[in-house]
Design a protein around this motif. Structure first.
Motif, PDB file in Angstrom:
ATOM      1  N   ALA A 112      10.446   6.492   5.299  1.00 37.04           N
ATOM      2  CA  ALA A 112      10.969   7.797   5.703  1.00 37.04           C
ATOM      3  C   ALA A 112      10.091   8.919   5.158  1.00 37.04           C
ATOM      4  N   ASP A 113       9.627   8.757   3.905  1.00 36.99           N
ATOM      5  CA  ASP A 113       8.741   9.763   3.317  1.00 36.99           C
ATOM      6  C   ASP A 113       7.427   9.864   4.092  1.00 36.99           C
ATOM      7  N   MET A 114       6.922   8.710   4.541  1.00 31.26           N
ATOM      8  CA  MET A 114       5.689   8.722   5.303  1.00 31.26           C
ATOM      9  C   MET A 114       5.874   9.470   6.623  1.00 31.26           C
TER      10      MET A 114
ATOM     11  N   ARG B 128       3.907  12.857   7.920  1.00 27.36           N
ATOM     12  CA  ARG B 128       3.293  13.065   9.240  1.00 27.36           C
ATOM     13  C   ARG B 128       3.847  14.329   9.906  1.00 27.36           C
ATOM     14  N   PHE B 129       5.143  14.572   9.691  1.00 25.29           N
ATOM     15  CA  PHE B 129       5.741  15.795  10.238  1.00 25.29           C
ATOM     16  C   PHE B 129       5.102  17.026   9.596  1.00 25.29           C
ATOM     17  N   ILE B 130       4.946  16.992   8.264  1.00 25.35           N
ATOM     18  CA  ILE B 130       4.363  18.137   7.556  1.00 25.35           C
ATOM     19  C   ILE B 130       2.923  18.357   8.012  1.00 25.35           C
ATOM     20  N   GLU B 131       2.163  17.269   8.160  1.00 25.42           N
ATOM     21  CA  GLU B 131       0.778  17.407   8.610  1.00 25.42           C
ATOM     22  C   GLU B 131       0.718  18.070   9.990  1.00 25.42           C
ATOM     23  N   ARG B 132       1.577  17.610  10.887  1.00 21.14           N
ATOM     24  CA  ARG B 132       1.594  18.179  12.238  1.00 21.14           C
ATOM     25  C   ARG B 132       1.985  19.654  12.216  1.00 21.14           C
ATOM     26  N   GLU B 133       3.018  19.978  11.414  1.00 21.46           N
ATOM     27  CA  GLU B 133       3.473  21.362  11.325  1.00 21.46           C
ATOM     28  C   GLU B 133       2.454  22.258  10.611  1.00 21.46           C
ATOM     29  N   LEU B 134       1.745  21.671   9.621  1.00 19.33           N
ATOM     30  CA  LEU B 134       0.740  22.453   8.898  1.00 19.33           C
ATOM     31  C   LEU B 134      -0.416  22.819   9.817  1.00 19.33           C
ATOM     32  N   ARG B 135      -0.826  21.908  10.662  1.00 18.90           N
ATOM     33  CA  ARG B 135      -1.881  22.218  11.631  1.00 18.90           C
ATOM     34  C   ARG B 135      -1.450  23.395  12.512  1.00 18.90           C
ATOM     35  N   ALA B 136      -0.194  23.339  12.949  1.00 22.10           N
ATOM     36  CA  ALA B 136       0.317  24.420  13.792  1.00 22.10           C
ATOM     37  C   ALA B 136       0.396  25.726  13.011  1.00 22.10           C
ATOM     38  N   ALA B 137       0.812  25.659  11.737  1.00 19.72           N
ATOM     39  CA  ALA B 137       0.937  26.863  10.914  1.00 19.72           C
ATOM     40  C   ALA B 137      -0.415  27.537  10.700  1.00 19.72           C
ATOM     41  N   LEU B 138      -1.467  26.733  10.515  1.00 15.48           N
ATOM     42  CA  LEU B 138      -2.808  27.303  10.367  1.00 15.48           C
ATOM     43  C   LEU B 138      -3.249  27.978  11.662  1.00 15.48           C
ATOM     44  N   LEU B 139      -2.930  27.351  12.770  1.00 16.83           N
ATOM     45  CA  LEU B 139      -3.331  27.904  14.064  1.00 16.83           C
ATOM     46  C   LEU B 139      -2.567  29.197  14.374  1.00 16.83           C
ATOM     47  N   LEU B 140      -1.258  29.198  14.031  1.00 15.52           N
ATOM     48  CA  LEU B 140      -0.408  30.345  14.344  1.00 15.52           C
ATOM     49  C   LEU B 140      -0.373  31.391  13.225  1.00 15.52           C
ATOM     50  N   LYS B 141      -1.113  31.144  12.131  1.00 17.47           N
ATOM     51  CA  LYS B 141      -1.192  32.073  10.992  1.00 17.47           C
ATOM     52  C   LYS B 141       0.190  32.336  10.383  1.00 17.47           C
TER      53      LYS B 141
ATOM     54  N   ASP C 231       0.829  -1.214   0.000  1.00 19.28           N
ATOM     55  CA  ASP C 231       0.000   0.000   0.000  1.00 19.28           C
ATOM     56  C   ASP C 231       0.860   1.260   0.000  1.00 19.28           C
ATOM     57  N   LEU C 232       1.937   1.240   0.784  1.00 18.25           N
ATOM     58  CA  LEU C 232       2.831   2.402   0.831  1.00 18.25           C
ATOM     59  C   LEU C 232       3.486   2.627  -0.534  1.00 18.25           C
ATOM     60  N   ALA C 233       3.912   1.533  -1.165  1.00 21.62           N
ATOM     61  CA  ALA C 233       4.504   1.654  -2.504  1.00 21.62           C
ATOM     62  C   ALA C 233       3.472   2.179  -3.501  1.00 21.62           C
ATOM     63  N   LEU C 234       2.231   1.728  -3.370  1.00 18.68           N
ATOM     64  CA  LEU C 234       1.152   2.202  -4.245  1.00 18.68           C
ATOM     65  C   LEU C 234       0.909   3.692  -4.049  1.00 18.68           C
ATOM     66  N   TYR C 235       0.901   4.126  -2.799  1.00 25.42           N
ATOM     67  CA  TYR C 235       0.688   5.548  -2.529  1.00 25.42           C
ATOM     68  C   TYR C 235       1.803   6.392  -3.131  1.00 25.42           C
ATOM     69  N   GLU C 236       3.019   5.865  -3.122  1.00 26.96           N
ATOM     70  CA  GLU C 236       4.137   6.581  -3.718  1.00 26.96           C
ATOM     71  C   GLU C 236       3.893   6.814  -5.204  1.00 26.96           C
ATOM     72  N   VAL C 237       3.347   5.805  -5.877  1.00 25.66           N
ATOM     73  CA  VAL C 237       3.032   5.939  -7.307  1.00 25.66           C
ATOM     74  C   VAL C 237       1.962   7.003  -7.516  1.00 25.66           C
ATOM     75  N   LYS C 238       0.913   6.959  -6.708  1.00 25.27           N
ATOM     76  CA  LYS C 238      -0.172   7.933  -6.859  1.00 25.27           C
ATOM     77  C   LYS C 238       0.324   9.350  -6.624  1.00 25.27           C
ATOM     78  N   ARG C 239       1.202   9.494  -5.657  1.00 25.14           N
ATOM     79  CA  ARG C 239       1.710  10.830  -5.353  1.00 25.14           C
ATOM     80  C   ARG C 239       2.546  11.375  -6.499  1.00 25.14           C
ATOM     81  N   ASN C 240       3.143  10.488  -7.274  1.00 26.70           N
ATOM     82  CA  ASN C 240       4.009  10.924  -8.369  1.00 26.70           C
ATOM     83  C   ASN C 240       3.306  10.924  -9.725  1.00 26.70           C
TER      84      ASN C 240
END
Length: 525
Positions: free
Chosen positions: A266-268, A272-285, A243-252
């Protein structure tokens, strides 16, 4: 993956029992019950009373006759029950046979396929190998929506047949919806290159397509590969890695295959890091909005496109190409869209008096609160809907169902204009132009930058501009990076232009400084 209509499975018929056979069985049971009563009477009634009732019989003789009758009846009932058991075993075998295969695709059903795969993984723990491939049919939901569910069933059957042909000695199953799966097992190590060649052959065969409604339709799929025992011998882990390999194909970009690797993990973790940071970025504008002009043939400003930018305090600039897909997958995209809408509304007093294109995702349009939430942002800031053009991305995901058309019409009635972005990419088709109420069509830059290089591109762009002219819709040429791009797009019939040749996206302060007159682009283009 996409919802798929399953044909009802025919019910397994229980073998019929003749009336005579049923009557005989009932008589046997009644006789056995009678004998049981006699035995009870024999033990409950005094011997003298029993001998008086049956003159000429001794107690020993009465008991011997009763035992003999009981034995005969027991043997007969044994044979009757054995026959019934054989009948029900036949029913079970027929039921198993019917449910072992998926009735639509002809592949093994999910349960049967996974049991076989589990058995093979256990057998290959110490020797040999298993190659497991997940096949996800690209844009399968759109096939169902555009051509109908019978066509979707045909595509599933077509993909299954090709899998059997291109993956030698493989077991093919359907995991559900638009997902098929294949596994190959061998006494020796299966090279990844061998599996890759089989995947290439499969994708090439899919592109040749099949006939749907008397028209040849090519098919695309994305494939994810995991190997046992080199990756894992655990069934759940193997499925997860594929599934992870499949998601890599879809993303590309889909339509290819990928083998699982630790880098994907590692990409996954990065996602998760980007998702966590994006939530914070929206909150902190912490996100900002840049603006890129869309101009006419004279360079006069027609509108602006709002583009979100992110400068992370730790990682620096994070590209939209990196965080937008994460927002889509994590369902943060609606919150991100509302954030951008709010920033645009706040910037409106300083912007030129032209409409602003705000990007929204096709997924957002399915959100029940989408229109209500956007209107609330506008009302809170005193901005009229006609100052905003909703630019819909991921045109390949747009369907032309009645429900979707009604949702688009509702957006139009609210006062928004609608632009179709990246037209020509993926499964974009002219049926979208016919049924969906777009005001603006933005042709993808991959076509604009190749005008004049091949007949297909020239014909496509010319057709879009002519249809748009007949339907009173505006065509924007995206990706204008050179004067030649601009000239070729003009000759092809485009009347509005956007790209670095005119102006890259810039911050609010810069876009304000560019204009003395709101309708004139002050640049040396």
């Amino acid at each position: 993956m996409s919802a798929t209509r399953f044909r009802p499975v025919s019910r397994t018929r229980v073998p019929a029992t003749s009336p005579a056979s049923t009557t005989f069985e009932r008589l046997l049971i009644a006789a056995l019950a009678f004998v049981a009563v006699l035995h009870s009477v024999h033990h409950l009634v005094p011997d003298s009373a029993l001998l008086a009732a049956m003159p000429g019989y001794s107690l020993a003789r009465i008991e011997t006759v009763g035992n003999a009758v009981t034995l005969v009846l027991a043997v007969l009932i044994y044979f009757v029950m054995a026959r019934r058991l054989r009948d029900y075993q036949a029913v079970h075998r027929e039921f198993t046979r019917q449910h072992a295969k998926d009735p639509v695709s002809g592949a093994l059903a999910r349960g049967q396929f996974l049991r076989k795969l589990q058995s093979e993984l256990e057998r290959r723990r110490t020797s040999g190998s298993v190659a497991f491939v997940i096949i996800d049919i690209d844009h399968f939901k759109q096939v169902n929506d555009v051509f109908g569910h019978p066509a979707g069933d045909e595509v599933l059957g077509f993909c299954t047949r090709l899998a059997r042909e291109t993956f030698p000695d493989a077991t093919v199953g359907r995991l559900g919806g638009d997902e098929l799966a294949v596994f190959m097992s061998h006494d020796e190590q299966i090279p990844e290159s061998y599996v890759g060649e089989a995947c290439d052959a499969y994708l090439a065969a899919l592109r040749e397509g099949l006939f749907i409604n008397n028209r040849r339709q090519s098919v695309s799929a994305s494939l994810g590969i995991a190997m046992a025992p080199s990756h894992t011998c655990n069934l759940n882990e193997l499925l997860s890695y594929a599934d992870l390999a499949l998601y890599e194909v879809k993303r590309n970009g889909r339509g290819a295959w990928s083998v699982f690797s630790t880098e994907i993990l590692a990409d996954m973790r990065q996602e998760r890091f980007i998702e966590r940071e994006l939530r914070a970025a929206l909150l902190l504008k912490q996100l900002t909005v840049h603006y890129q002009p869309i101009v006419d043939a004279d360079g006069q400003l027609n509108s602006l496109e709002a583009l979100v930018r992110w400068h992370n305090p730790v990682r620096g600039v994070i590209s939209p190409a990196e965080f937008i897909p994460v927002a889509e997958k994590s369902r943060l995209i609606h919150d991100l869209g509302l954030y951008v809408m709010q920033r645009v509304c706040e910037d409106m007093p300083q912007l030129p008096g032209v409409p602003v294109n705000v990007n929204i995702s096709a997924w957002q349009l399915k959100h029940d609160a989408f229109l209500r939430d956007y209107i609330e942002v506008l009302e809170r800031n005193g901005v009229a809907p006609d100052r905003v053009i909703l630019e819909i991305t991921e045109s390949a995901m747009l369907n032309t169902s009645d429900d979707f058309v009604a949702r688009m019409a509702e957006i139009k009635r609210a006062g928004f204009k609608i632009a179709l972005d990246d037209f020509g990419m993926g499964y974009s088709e002219f049926n979208q132009l016919r049924r969906l109420p777009f005001d603006i069509i933005k042709i993808d830059k991959s076509y604009i930058q190749n005008i004049g290089t091949d007949i297909v591109t020239d014909t496509f762009v010319s057709a879009v501009t002519q249809i748009a002219g007949q339907m009173d819709r505006i065509v924007v040429a995206e990706g204008i990076e050179t004067r030649d791009d601009n000239v070729r797009a003009s000759v092809a019939g485009c009347r509005l232009f956007q790209g670095y040749y005119y102006q890259p996206p810039v911050a609010l302060a810069d876009i304000t400084m560019l204009y003395e007159d709101p309708k004139r682009l002050s640049t040396a283009a």
